[in-house]
Design an enzyme around this catalytic site. Sequence first.
Site, short mmCIF file in Angstrom:
data_model
loop_
_atom_site.label_atom_id
_atom_site.label_comp_id
_atom_site.label_asym_id
_atom_site.label_seq_id
_atom_site.Cartn_x
_atom_site.Cartn_y
_atom_site.Cartn_z
N TYR A 23 0.84 -1.30 0.05
CA TYR A 23 0.04 -0.11 0.01
C TYR A 23 0.92 1.20 -0.05
O TYR A 23 0.35 2.24 -0.61
CB TYR A 23 -1.11 -0.04 1.22
CG TYR A 23 -1.54 1.21 1.50
CD1 TYR A 23 -2.77 1.53 0.72
CD2 TYR A 23 -1.25 2.28 2.40
CE1 TYR A 23 -3.48 2.90 0.89
CE2 TYR A 23 -2.12 3.48 2.55
CZ TYR A 23 -3.20 3.56 1.83
OH TYR A 23 -3.89 5.02 1.80
N GLU A 24 2.02 1.15 0.84
CA GLU A 24 3.04 2.25 0.69
C GLU A 24 3.99 2.43 -0.12
O GLU A 24 4.75 3.11 -0.37
CB GLU A 24 3.65 2.09 2.26
CG GLU A 24 2.76 2.63 3.27
CD GLU A 24 3.27 2.53 4.56
OE1 GLU A 24 4.64 2.26 4.95
OE2 GLU A 24 2.64 2.94 5.79
N TYR A 86 -2.27 -1.44 10.74
CA TYR A 86 -2.87 -1.75 9.30
C TYR A 86 -4.21 -2.45 9.73
O TYR A 86 -4.56 -3.08 10.45
CB TYR A 86 -1.80 -2.46 8.79
CG TYR A 86 -2.15 -3.09 7.24
CD1 TYR A 86 -2.45 -2.38 6.46
CD2 TYR A 86 -2.76 -4.32 7.25
CE1 TYR A 86 -2.71 -2.80 5.15
CE2 TYR A 86 -3.30 -4.87 6.32
CZ TYR A 86 -3.16 -3.90 4.97
OH TYR A 86 -3.69 -4.58 3.65
N VAL A 87 -5.21 -1.98 8.78
CA VAL A 87 -6.35 -2.80 8.70
C VAL A 87 -6.51 -3.23 7.37
O VAL A 87 -6.17 -2.35 6.66
CB VAL A 87 -7.50 -2.12 9.44
CG1 VAL A 87 -8.82 -2.70 9.10
CG2 VAL A 87 -7.56 -1.50 10.76
N GLY A 93 -13.18 0.82 8.22
CA GLY A 93 -14.52 1.44 8.24
C GLY A 93 -15.49 0.67 9.14
O GLY A 93 -16.44 1.40 9.90
N GLY A 95 -14.18 0.35 12.46
CA GLY A 95 -13.72 0.55 13.79
C GLY A 95 -12.60 0.01 14.12
O GLY A 95 -12.24 0.34 15.36
N GLY A 97 -9.42 0.07 13.23
CA GLY A 97 -8.45 1.09 13.49
C GLY A 97 -8.54 1.90 14.72
O GLY A 97 -7.36 2.19 15.43
N ASN A 124 -0.85 10.29 2.57
CA ASN A 124 -1.91 9.32 3.09
C ASN A 124 -3.08 10.04 3.81
O ASN A 124 -3.39 9.94 5.06
CB ASN A 124 -1.23 8.12 4.05
CG ASN A 124 -2.16 7.12 4.26
OD1 ASN A 124 -3.25 7.20 3.95
ND2 ASN A 124 -1.55 6.15 4.88
N TYR A 131 -6.47 10.30 11.92
CA TYR A 131 -5.75 10.42 12.90
C TYR A 131 -6.26 11.94 13.83
O TYR A 131 -6.35 12.09 15.09
CB TYR A 131 -4.33 10.50 12.86
CG TYR A 131 -3.66 9.10 12.30
CD1 TYR A 131 -4.11 7.94 13.02
CD2 TYR A 131 -2.59 9.23 11.41
CE1 TYR A 131 -3.69 6.83 12.35
CE2 TYR A 131 -2.21 8.08 10.89
CZ TYR A 131 -2.78 6.77 11.39
OH TYR A 131 -2.18 5.64 11.01
#
Length: 158
Positions: A23-24, A86-87, A93, A95, A97, A124, A131
């Site tokens: 992903y990164e 990471y999720v 969505g 909850g 994280g 990101n 956050y």
Amino acid sequence: MIRTALPADVPVIHAMIRELAEYEKALHEVVATERQLHDALFGTAPALFGLIAEDDTTGEPVGFALWFLNYSTWRGTHGIYLEDLYVRPASRGGGHGKALLLELARIAVERGYSRVEWSVLDWNTPSINFYKSLGAVPMDGWTVYRLTGDALAEAGTR
């Protein structure tokens, strides 16, 4: 939904680390092995700690947080440095994280630590907004530096 990581979780944590790196856009940088991860989490002197987010229905791991202790010389207390959170995309969505971060905050408060901190890639935006929604603030004016690879090897032999 959130529990402490167990030795049996190492393969799925390792797989999710690879998913996060992809992903990164940095999967090519992942060289850590399951053995190294196991030793860091469960060896004779663990320096890494982990939490697992589980699906409420199936109990399957859908996310993780890996963290270690840091120390504030100004506050005179430990803190938590969140190395990775990471999720899996299909579970975002739900909850997970938020639950992982709130558990880290609970641990910090319970143990008298003064902060929970982490880094986030500047592109990101979904994570940054998440956050901020929890009250986290960016540390403007600070830049992360790193010695690694050849530069680390050279510095270590001076």
